[in-house]
Design a protein around this motif. Structure first.
Motif, PDB file in Angstrom:
ATOM      1  N   CYS A  50     -16.616   6.447  -0.912  1.00 39.68           N
ATOM      2  CA  CYS A  50     -15.246   6.718  -0.462  1.00 39.68           C
ATOM      3  C   CYS A  50     -14.463   7.475  -1.529  1.00 39.68           C
ATOM      4  O   CYS A  50     -13.523   8.196  -1.212  1.00 39.68           O
ATOM      5  CB  CYS A  50     -14.516   5.423  -0.137  1.00 39.68           C
ATOM      6  SG  CYS A  50     -15.112   4.596   1.320  1.00 39.68           S
ATOM      7  N   GLY A  51     -14.842   7.281  -2.776  1.00 40.95           N
ATOM      8  CA  GLY A  51     -14.155   7.948  -3.875  1.00 40.95           C
ATOM      9  C   GLY A  51     -14.591   9.384  -4.097  1.00 40.95           C
ATOM     10  O   GLY A  51     -14.047  10.068  -4.963  1.00 40.95           O
ATOM     11  N   LYS A 107     -12.184   7.636 -14.774  1.00 40.10           N
ATOM     12  CA  LYS A 107     -10.989   8.198 -14.116  1.00 40.10           C
ATOM     13  C   LYS A 107      -9.851   7.191 -14.161  1.00 40.10           C
ATOM     14  O   LYS A 107      -8.693   7.562 -14.219  1.00 40.10           O
ATOM     15  CB  LYS A 107     -11.287   8.541 -12.653  1.00 40.10           C
ATOM     16  CG  LYS A 107     -12.190   9.713 -12.469  1.00 40.10           C
ATOM     17  CD  LYS A 107     -12.468   9.919 -10.991  1.00 40.10           C
ATOM     18  CE  LYS A 107     -13.621  10.850 -10.799  1.00 40.10           C
ATOM     19  NZ  LYS A 107     -14.063  10.926  -9.420  1.00 40.10           N
ATOM     20  N   ARG A 108     -10.213   5.921 -14.119  1.00 43.03           N
ATOM     21  CA  ARG A 108      -9.200   4.870 -14.152  1.00 43.03           C
ATOM     22  C   ARG A 108      -8.373   4.944 -15.421  1.00 43.03           C
ATOM     23  O   ARG A 108      -7.188   4.635 -15.419  1.00 43.03           O
ATOM     24  CB  ARG A 108      -9.881   3.510 -14.042  1.00 43.03           C
ATOM     25  CG  ARG A 108      -8.901   2.357 -14.108  1.00 43.03           C
ATOM     26  CD  ARG A 108      -9.596   1.044 -14.104  1.00 43.03           C
ATOM     27  NE  ARG A 108     -10.182   0.826 -15.431  1.00 43.03           N
ATOM     28  CZ  ARG A 108     -11.028  -0.120 -15.714  1.00 43.03           C
ATOM     29  NH1 ARG A 108     -11.443  -0.927 -14.797  1.00 43.03           N
ATOM     30  NH2 ARG A 108     -11.501  -0.259 -16.927  1.00 43.03           N
ATOM     31  N   VAL A 153      -4.199   9.748  -8.727  1.00 42.09           N
ATOM     32  CA  VAL A 153      -4.012   8.641  -9.673  1.00 42.09           C
ATOM     33  C   VAL A 153      -3.995   7.318  -8.907  1.00 42.09           C
ATOM     34  O   VAL A 153      -4.675   6.355  -9.277  1.00 42.09           O
ATOM     35  CB  VAL A 153      -2.703   8.819 -10.482  1.00 42.09           C
ATOM     36  CG1 VAL A 153      -2.362   7.566 -11.266  1.00 42.09           C
ATOM     37  CG2 VAL A 153      -2.806  10.016 -11.408  1.00 42.09           C
ATOM     38  N   ASP A 154      -3.232   7.277  -7.822  1.00 39.04           N
ATOM     39  CA  ASP A 154      -3.106   6.039  -7.050  1.00 39.04           C
ATOM     40  C   ASP A 154      -4.415   5.643  -6.377  1.00 39.04           C
ATOM     41  O   ASP A 154      -4.821   4.479  -6.430  1.00 39.04           O
ATOM     42  CB  ASP A 154      -2.013   6.176  -5.988  1.00 39.04           C
ATOM     43  CG  ASP A 154      -0.625   6.199  -6.587  1.00 39.04           C
ATOM     44  OD1 ASP A 154      -0.469   5.805  -7.753  1.00 39.04           O
ATOM     45  OD2 ASP A 154       0.310   6.631  -5.885  1.00 39.04           O
ATOM     46  N   ILE A 155      -5.076   6.582  -5.734  1.00 35.33           N
ATOM     47  CA  ILE A 155      -6.288   6.238  -4.981  1.00 35.33           C
ATOM     48  C   ILE A 155      -7.422   5.845  -5.924  1.00 35.33           C
ATOM     49  O   ILE A 155      -8.177   4.917  -5.646  1.00 35.33           O
ATOM     50  CB  ILE A 155      -6.690   7.363  -3.999  1.00 35.33           C
ATOM     51  CG1 ILE A 155      -7.622   6.810  -2.906  1.00 35.33           C
ATOM     52  CG2 ILE A 155      -7.357   8.510  -4.679  1.00 35.33           C
ATOM     53  CD1 ILE A 155      -6.981   5.906  -1.945  1.00 35.33           C
ATOM     54  N   CYS A 156      -7.544   6.527  -7.059  1.00 34.72           N
ATOM     55  CA  CYS A 156      -8.582   6.141  -8.032  1.00 34.72           C
ATOM     56  C   CYS A 156      -8.285   4.765  -8.607  1.00 34.72           C
ATOM     57  O   CYS A 156      -9.207   3.962  -8.806  1.00 34.72           O
ATOM     58  CB  CYS A 156      -8.683   7.179  -9.149  1.00 34.72           C
ATOM     59  SG  CYS A 156      -9.507   8.678  -8.623  1.00 34.72           S
ATOM     60  N   GLY A 161      -9.816  -0.824  -8.806  1.00 36.31           N
ATOM     61  CA  GLY A 161      -9.450  -2.230  -8.673  1.00 36.31           C
ATOM     62  C   GLY A 161     -10.345  -2.942  -7.669  1.00 36.31           C
ATOM     63  O   GLY A 161     -10.810  -4.065  -7.911  1.00 36.31           O
ATOM     64  N   LEU A 162     -10.596  -2.290  -6.548  1.00 36.60           N
ATOM     65  CA  LEU A 162     -11.480  -2.858  -5.541  1.00 36.60           C
ATOM     66  C   LEU A 162     -12.890  -3.030  -6.091  1.00 36.60           C
ATOM     67  O   LEU A 162     -13.515  -4.079  -5.907  1.00 36.60           O
ATOM     68  CB  LEU A 162     -11.507  -1.961  -4.296  1.00 36.60           C
ATOM     69  CG  LEU A 162     -12.447  -2.377  -3.173  1.00 36.60           C
ATOM     70  CD1 LEU A 162     -12.074  -3.747  -2.637  1.00 36.60           C
ATOM     71  CD2 LEU A 162     -12.435  -1.337  -2.071  1.00 36.60           C
TER      72      LEU A 162
END
Length: 180
Positions: A50-51, A107-108, A153-156, A161-162
């Motif tokens: 998904c990433g 990336k985080r 930034v938000d989606i990564c 986190g998931l």
């Protein structure tokens, strides 16, 4: 564990061709002996899929990483000057972490830091005399690319986190299902 294969009702794989190959994969070989066996792909590996970024976001990430590479790796003097500039600017960060394309989780660390000091980076890049440096402040100016970078930034951050919630010793599908 001394469990016979005939007591096994399902297998979960990472989706690698050696595991799921139609003819020679492990699942195909197991299904020859046990046709009712169920095969699943691990949902931690599915979240990594998904990433995967589309072309636009991949190019945006590539530009950002080129800028970080320019600031950190191409010149030790420039990197020292950047750290000094960030320290004098009273930012929360004194440096940019490097991005490692092999480790997806890096990336985080990189993207939120880049986003948090974007204004300081623009000021620093405007002071650089290099011709290469002139292409980066344009990228950091308010535009659709910057809102897309904020989304990235938000989606990564969400996917990381998931991913961390899904991993761990002795976790079962029942433990991780609420996170999904």
């Amino acid at each position: 564990m001394k469990i016979t294969l005939h007591n096994c009702i399902s297998v979960t794989t990472d989706g690698a061709p050696t595991m799921v190959g139609r003819e020679q994969g492990v699942i195909a070989r197991l299904k020859k002996d046990m046709p009712s066996m169920l095969a699943f792909q691990c949902f931690i590996h599915l979240t990594v899929l998904c990433g995967k970024l589309n072309d636009h976001f991949q190019q945006l990430l590539c530009k950002a990483m080129k800028m970080i590479s320019f600031l950190r790796s191409r010149s030790a003097l420039r990197h020292r000057n950047l750290r000094k500039f960030l320290k004098e600017s009273d930012t929360t960060s004194e440096d940019l972490p490097t991005y490692n394309n092999i480790r997806w989780l890096s990336k985080r660390n990189v993207l939120p830091r880049l986003w948090s000091i974007r204004q300081e980076l623009t000021l620093f890049l405007n002071t650089c005399t290099s011709l290469i440096a002139r292409q980066f402040p344009e990228m950091m100016s308010p535009s659709k690319d910057m809102s897309d970078l904020a989304f990235l930034v938000d989606i990564c951050g969400h996917l990381n986190g998931l991913n961390l919630k899904l991993q761990g010793k002795n976790k079962t599908i029942i433990d991780t299902l609420p996170a999904v």
